[in-house]
Design an enzyme around this catalytic site. Structure first.
Site, PDB file in Angstrom:
ATOM      1  CD  GLU A 225      -2.262  -1.239   2.354  1.00 46.85           C
ATOM      2  OE1 GLU A 225      -2.433  -0.745   3.585  1.00 46.85           O
ATOM      3  OE2 GLU A 225      -3.366  -2.432   2.487  1.00 46.85           O
TER       4      GLU A 225
ATOM      5  CG  ASN B  50      -1.014  -6.662  -1.481  1.00 46.74           C
ATOM      6  OD1 ASN B  50      -1.532  -7.726  -1.983  1.00 46.74           O
ATOM      7  ND2 ASN B  50      -1.173  -7.324   0.344  1.00 46.74           N
TER       8      ASN B  50
ATOM      9  CG  HIS C 227     -10.201  -5.586   0.963  1.00 47.12           C
ATOM     10  ND1 HIS C 227     -10.285  -6.814   1.971  1.00 47.12           N
ATOM     11  CD2 HIS C 227      -8.639  -5.669   1.289  1.00 47.12           C
ATOM     12  CE1 HIS C 227      -9.327  -7.537   2.695  1.00 47.12           C
ATOM     13  NE2 HIS C 227      -8.353  -6.264   1.920  1.00 47.12           N
TER      14      HIS C 227
ATOM     15  CD  GLU D 252      -4.559  -7.607   1.719  1.00 46.83           C
ATOM     16  OE1 GLU D 252      -5.616  -7.043   2.516  1.00 46.83           O
ATOM     17  OE2 GLU D 252      -3.622  -7.722   2.583  1.00 46.83           O
TER      18      GLU D 252
ATOM     19  CG  ASP E 154     -12.670  -8.684   2.033  1.00 47.88           C
ATOM     20  OD1 ASP E 154     -12.881  -8.097   1.458  1.00 47.88           O
ATOM     21  OD2 ASP E 154     -12.460  -8.474   3.371  1.00 47.88           O
TER      22      ASP E 154
END
Ligand code: G3I
Length: 448
Positions: free
Chosen positions: A248, A296, A332, A363, A365
């Site tokens: 990030e 990432n 996400h 990651e 979701d």
């Protein structure tokens, strides 16, 4: 910058049913990793001393080009083309790419991934695909205290990311003093269950202890970063060889990846300059010549300002010979982050794999809080985004950010609109039953 036209990958599945939702949520696992002091990924605008990587448009403020990290020998430039010995799937003909995978038997030479004829778990579907696809989950120390959690996690996945236990505040809570216990517990459990582990994460602004985030002086910060990477990779050396090296590093005005993309003003960026990213990767490569080294980030899944900026940043690294093997798309979906279709994801994957890199869903979701993403949209996204990875042989892993809804980070995250309610964001409910989201993911992994 965009390369060859992308191929749309959707085979849209109409959704009829809503998700069976999680319910009670026993959540709240903490493993004593210490209080996070860093920023969060929510919250939008933060100051900024923009500069850094060149954006594709308009004003560029240089800085990140030039690769003068001074970190010494450029051990390998392992992005892409290392061996490509794995894989070998053949559908669709074609010569295939140069292969980023190699040691895992993923990537390399395949022009399409061939699905298993059948599978009774996600893990089996991933293992039987050709080339295989790692199926991961974020695992928490608290979760491992629950037998159902452990059973489902090990049965359905073969790849582990520690949700919090390998972050800087957990591993080096005070300067030079390392605390391995909670991370070792997860890594050892994973290995007992024949699961690979990805280290998460070596250099990140969040969950950074106060002594580090307040450090000043280029030499001091460089030395602390080098020590941390060296010690952490050294401790886990024989047990894991996949790493999120930098996490990030880019921000925009909105957490959805829109508006004024720029380098995030972290202690690393502020004290070292944009070169800290190159330096971190070079230090990591010095520690392990064969490890997979990843960048990432979140909200680079849609076609937005942030992914343009990150693409240019990563392309610059590849051009400079920085040893990066791939890019993790956190995935996400929904508040506080972006919404992306399968076509968006496929288009983004194509651009990065054309650089010779692996791509990962790191990651995943899909948050239903606030009604921003409807039940039907969630099912379509789960299917189509997983299918986009499955159909790309250089997409080497899909990690879901948790096991059951009640433990999701989203439930209590400011900006996620859940306010303590279940985000209904994952594949299992709180009785560890499979939700319709699970079925859609399984279909995509079986090529349906
Ligand atoms: O350990 C303390 C505990 O001692 C304290 O009582 C409690 C009070 O709030 O906090 C506990 O720490 C929390 C920690 O999770 C462990 O549960 C932090 O407050 C909380 O901020 C932290 O959230 C984590 C978040 O990263 C921090 O940025 C989430 O669990 C974790 O899922 C999330 O994961 C990140 C990825 O690493 C990177 N990408 C985004 C993703 C979601 O934000």
């Amino acid at each position: 910058m965009r390369s060859a036209p992308f191929t749309l990958l959707l085979s849209a599945i109409l959704c009829a049913a809503g998700c069976s939702d999680g319910g009670d949520g026993d959540g709240g696992e903490t493993t004593g990793s210490g209080g996070a002091t860093g920023g969060t990924t929510s919250g939008g605008t933060t100051s900024g001393t923009p500069s850094g990587a060149t954006t594709g448009s308009g004003d560029t403020t240089s800085a990140s080009s030039g690769a003068t990290t001074g970190s010494g020998d450029t051990t390998s430039a392992s992005n892409g083309a290392t061996s490509g010995t794995g894989g070998g799937a053949t559908t669709g003909g074609g010569a295939g790419g140069e292969g980023t995978g190699g040691s895992d038997g993923t990537g390399g030479g395949a022009s399409a991934r061939v699905p298993a004829a059948s599978a009774s778990t996600l893990r089996e579907a991933g293992e039987k695909a050709n080339p295989p696809l790692l199926i991961g989950a974020a695992i928490s120390g608290g979760g491992l205290g629950n037998n159902d959690y452990k059973r489902v996690a090990a049965a359905e996945h073969n790849y582990v990311t520690a949700e919090n236990e390998m972050k800087w505040d957990a591993l080096e809570p005070s300067s030079g003093n390392f605390s391995w216990g909670n991370a070792d517990t997860i890594v050892n459990w994973a290995r007992q269950n024949n699961m690979k582990v990805k280290g998460h994460t070596l250099v990140w602004h969040s969950q950074l202890p106060g002594w580090m985030s307040s450090m000043t002086g280029k030499a001091n910060v460089e030395a602390a970063m080098r020590r941390h990477i060296t010690q952490v990779m050294g401790h886990f050396k024989d047990r894991l060889d996949h790493w999120d090296v930098v996490n990030e590093a880019v921000q925009t005005d909105s957490d959805t990846g829109v508006g004024n993309p720029r380098m995030r003003p972290t202690v690393f960026y502020n004290q070292i300059g944009a070169d800290y990213i190159d330096l971190a990767f070079r230090i990591a490569r010095e520690q392990d010549p064969k490890a997979k080294l990843y960048y990432n980030d979140y909200s680079i899944d849609a076609r937005n300002d942030k992914v343009e900026f990150v693409y240019n940043m990563i392309k610059g690294m590849v051009d400079r010979g920085v040893p990066i093997d791939g890019v993790g798309f956190q995935m996400h979906i929904g508040p506080p982050n972006n919404e992306a279709t399968g076509a968006d994801v496929a288009a983004n994957f194509k651009r990065f794999t054309d650089l010779g890199l692996e791509v990962l869903i790191s990651e995943m979701d899909i948050n239903r809080c606030g009604g921003v993403v409807t039940a039907d949209e969630q099912l379509t996204y789960y299917h189509d985004i997983v299918a986009a990875c499955f159909k790309e042989p250089k997409c080497t892993a899909i990690t879901f950010w948790g096991i059951n809804d009640g433990r999701s980070w989203l439930n209590s995250w400011s900006g996620a609109l859940c306010n303590g309610q279940s985000s209904q964001s994952l594949l299992f409910n709180d009785q560890y039953g499979k939700k319709e989201t699970y079925n859609r993911v399984m279909n995509a992994l079986l090529g349906k």
